[in-house]
Write a protein that holds these residues in place. Sequence first.
Motif, PDB file in Angstrom:
ATOM      1  N   THR A  53     -18.514  35.549 -22.973  1.00 63.35           N
ATOM      2  CA  THR A  53     -17.072  35.341 -23.196  1.00 63.35           C
ATOM      3  C   THR A  53     -16.810  34.050 -23.956  1.00 63.35           C
ATOM      4  N   LEU A  54     -17.815  33.179 -24.035  1.00 56.66           N
ATOM      5  CA  LEU A  54     -17.738  31.813 -24.556  1.00 56.66           C
ATOM      6  C   LEU A  54     -16.925  30.890 -23.650  1.00 56.66           C
ATOM      7  N   MET A  55     -16.638  31.332 -22.421  1.00 56.44           N
ATOM      8  CA  MET A  55     -16.027  30.437 -21.449  1.00 56.44           C
ATOM      9  C   MET A  55     -16.964  29.255 -21.207  1.00 56.44           C
ATOM     10  N   ASN A  56     -18.253  29.540 -21.139  1.00 54.95           N
ATOM     11  CA  ASN A  56     -19.232  28.494 -20.898  1.00 54.95           C
ATOM     12  C   ASN A  56     -19.190  27.416 -21.972  1.00 54.95           C
ATOM     13  N   LYS A  57     -18.969  27.839 -23.211  1.00 58.87           N
ATOM     14  CA  LYS A  57     -18.908  26.852 -24.290  1.00 58.87           C
ATOM     15  C   LYS A  57     -17.650  25.994 -24.164  1.00 58.87           C
ATOM     16  N   GLY A  58     -16.564  26.605 -23.700  1.00 57.41           N
ATOM     17  CA  GLY A  58     -15.365  25.819 -23.427  1.00 57.41           C
ATOM     18  C   GLY A  58     -15.615  24.793 -22.340  1.00 57.41           C
ATOM     19  N   TYR A  59     -16.341  25.200 -21.293  1.00 56.57           N
ATOM     20  CA  TYR A  59     -16.701  24.258 -20.236  1.00 56.57           C
ATOM     21  C   TYR A  59     -17.526  23.103 -20.804  1.00 56.57           C
ATOM     22  N   GLU A  60     -18.424  23.419 -21.721  1.00 55.72           N
ATOM     23  CA  GLU A  60     -19.289  22.383 -22.280  1.00 55.72           C
ATOM     24  C   GLU A  60     -18.496  21.379 -23.119  1.00 55.72           C
ATOM     25  N   VAL A  61     -17.441  21.837 -23.759  1.00 60.23           N
ATOM     26  CA  VAL A  61     -16.568  20.905 -24.484  1.00 60.23           C
ATOM     27  C   VAL A  61     -15.883  19.965 -23.490  1.00 60.23           C
ATOM     28  N   ILE A  62     -15.410  20.523 -22.373  1.00 58.76           N
ATOM     29  CA  ILE A  62     -14.799  19.683 -21.336  1.00 58.76           C
ATOM     30  C   ILE A  62     -15.808  18.662 -20.819  1.00 58.76           C
ATOM     31  N   GLU A  63     -17.025  19.115 -20.550  1.00 66.24           N
ATOM     32  CA  GLU A  63     -18.076  18.208 -20.084  1.00 66.24           C
ATOM     33  C   GLU A  63     -18.351  17.101 -21.100  1.00 66.24           C
ATOM     34  N   ALA A  64     -18.415  17.464 -22.375  1.00 70.73           N
ATOM     35  CA  ALA A  64     -18.678  16.471 -23.413  1.00 70.73           C
ATOM     36  C   ALA A  64     -17.569  15.422 -23.462  1.00 70.73           C
TER      37      ALA A  64
END
Length: 365
Positions: free
Chosen positions: A193-204
């Motif tokens: 879903t690319l939700m994980n990539k959104g999470y990674e932006v938040i983490e960054a």
Amino acid sequence: MKKIVLIGCTGSIGRQVIDVVNRHPDEYAICALVAGCDSELFRKQVAALKPEYYAASSIDRDYALSLAELDCADIVFNAASGFAGLEYSVKAICAGKRLALANKETLVCGGEFITALAERHGAEFIPVDSEHSAIWQCLSFDRHAPLKRLIITASGGAFRGYTAEMLKGVTAEQALNHPTWKMGAKITVDSATLMNKGYEVIEAHVLYGTPYSRIDTVIQPQSIIHSMTEFCDGAILAQMSYPTMEIPVQLALSYPRRLETSVSPMDFTKEFSLGFQPLNRADYPCFDLALKCGEEGGICPCVLNAADEEAVKAFLKGRIAFTDIYRVADGVLQSARRGAVDGLDCLKQADEAARINAQKIIDGL
């Protein structure tokens, strides 16, 4: 010799931590193992590693949590999955530990509360996600080094190139067939879903203090460039390797040293290409939703995470369609209260309320 408390020992990352320990027995020892449940694999790990302490959180969560504070630990490696892993991070941070962080919910849900807590207790974060480890390496292991821009790479997941119409009938089996990585079920669906990539932006944003306006995401289908850092003079550094978690997992333990791994060296004598594609937020509604939550801040990312966890479980059980994952998450967010994060109890309450609301939406689909 470094002594490790390993949280989430039976999961994909946890097993790789044990591989590192077995590969370098003179460097590391496991002093405590924590698993989610008392499984056959967990018992085998305990028998093989003979840690002084071990616990299954499903049997005694309070004791399991206490192991994140052990005096004997040089490193607490948090590889637990989901929101349940956040409390282990809080325990380790309050004990002033070096925290190798593979539990993304710690920073996605906790954000500034977690970083402020770490500063107050003198705890140290070591990023384990391949993207954040890549950035950390490009910054010479200094999370506070000056930079101009972060460029996070994404494979595009199992459904890269699919149209909205094509996504309507995809199955859980298809979603779990990631093109370049082998991971757990939840994170693999989140990658689709690319939700994980959104999470990674938040983490960054949280890890490196970088404004969202200076964090870009691009599709890198080969998963060879794990992320990039741009500096004020225009220079860009990238960390490269074949797709593997072995390097970031081991580096989280060996830092500031580098040790031998079993990773195949890249062969530059053979022709290959590195492709890049733009990531259009409109094409990935879950990614877009995650970024909006990150930009809003407060308890919003925690609410999103809870809704997504429940939606992904329902999808994997065949209760909802793949495209309903976004509908559930968006529906929960629309009715959720907003507010600042003032502690762990606040996050727990937001998480519980979001899960209840998500189940109501799931039941109505």
